[in-house]
Design a protein around this motif. Sequence first.
Motif, short mmCIF file in Angstrom:
data_model
loop_
_atom_site.label_atom_id
_atom_site.label_comp_id
_atom_site.label_asym_id
_atom_site.label_seq_id
_atom_site.Cartn_x
_atom_site.Cartn_y
_atom_site.Cartn_z
N ASP A 35 0.78 -1.03 -0.01
CA ASP A 35 -0.26 -0.03 0.01
C ASP A 35 0.82 1.35 -0.01
O ASP A 35 2.18 1.31 -0.10
N TRP A 36 0.21 2.29 0.09
CA TRP A 36 0.97 3.65 -0.36
C TRP A 36 2.05 4.03 0.95
O TRP A 36 2.98 4.67 0.66
N ARG A 37 1.74 3.34 1.88
CA ARG A 37 2.69 3.49 3.12
C ARG A 37 3.94 3.01 2.98
O ARG A 37 5.04 3.63 3.49
N ARG A 39 5.61 3.29 0.21
CA ARG A 39 6.22 4.01 -0.71
C ARG A 39 6.34 5.51 -0.03
O ARG A 39 6.71 6.35 -1.02
N SER A 40 6.27 5.66 1.16
CA SER A 40 6.40 7.09 1.68
C SER A 40 7.81 7.62 1.91
O SER A 40 8.76 6.84 1.63
N VAL A 75 3.50 9.94 -2.18
CA VAL A 75 2.35 9.71 -1.80
C VAL A 75 1.96 10.55 -0.98
O VAL A 75 0.95 10.57 -0.01
N LYS A 78 -2.08 11.08 -0.55
CA LYS A 78 -2.56 9.99 0.02
C LYS A 78 -2.51 10.10 1.56
O LYS A 78 -3.37 9.80 2.29
N CYS A 79 -1.35 10.50 2.05
CA CYS A 79 -1.07 10.66 3.32
C CYS A 79 -1.82 11.59 3.90
O CYS A 79 -2.48 11.63 5.05
#
Length: 248
Positions: A35-37, A39-40, A75, A78-79
Motif C-alpha cells: 500500500d501507499w505507506r 512508498r512514503s 504519496v 494519500k498521506c
Amino acid sequence: MTLNAPSFEKRRTRPADTPENRILTAVRLEPESSDWRARSGCRGIDTDMFFPVGSGAEVQAQTRYAKKVCGQCPVLKKCRSWALDSGQEGGIFGGMTERERKRVLRARTGLKGTPISASLMEMAQALKVADEWGPQLRQWLADGVMLEQMAKRMAGEDLQTPRKDGIPRIRVVRLAFHVLGVELPTGYAGLSSPPRTTPALDKVRANWPLVTEMRKQGRGLRPIAAKLGVNPDVVRQALKDQAVEVAA
C-alpha cells in the motif's frame, strides 16, 4: 528510531527504540507492504523530526525540514487525505501540521467562523457520520428521536461506554447535524436523563433566548453570567445540559 511509515496511531508518545519494537513494527507493516505507506518518502528518517516538541527556532527548523521531505513524497496526497479522514492529532502528515489540518476540517464541517469547538477526531467522525447517515439522521430528528438514542442506534452499543479514542459520541452526532446544515430545535433533548436543577440554573434556562443570542454574538461565559447575575460555571452547566458546544 526510524520512520517505517506514517503511524495509524496518535503519536503523542512513541515506543522505546528497542530491537523488539523494531521487529514488531516490521511485522505489523509486512502484510501492507504493497500500500501507499510502503512508498512514503519519510521511510528511514528519524521519527522525531515529524513530531516537533517545544517552541522556537528549533521546532520551526524541524517543521520546515519535515515539510520539505513531504513535498518530495510520491504519496503526499494519500498521506494527507488519510490524516484528515482519520482526524490525526499531532505530528506532520502530508506536509500539514496539526493546526493546518484543523483549519481544513473546520472549513469542511462548517465550523470556520463559529465559536463551536471540536477536536480533529470529532470533526473527522462527524463528516463520516453526516455522509453515511445523513438521510437517516434527518428522519430520526423528524420522529423526535433523542441524540443519545441516535448515537446508540448507529453504534449498536451502550453510549455510556467510552470509546477507545475518548470521543463522546453525542458530540459527534450533534456536529454531524451542523455539517448537514440542519439546525436542531432549541432545547432539543440530547440525553434521556433530565438535567439537574438549581435556582441559578433555572434562571439561566428561563432566559435561554438571551443566552442563545449572546452566544451567537460570540460572547463568552463571563459576560452572559454577569448579565444574568449568576456564576459562569452555572452558564457552562446550562449549556452542557443543552448539549451546546462551549468554546475554549
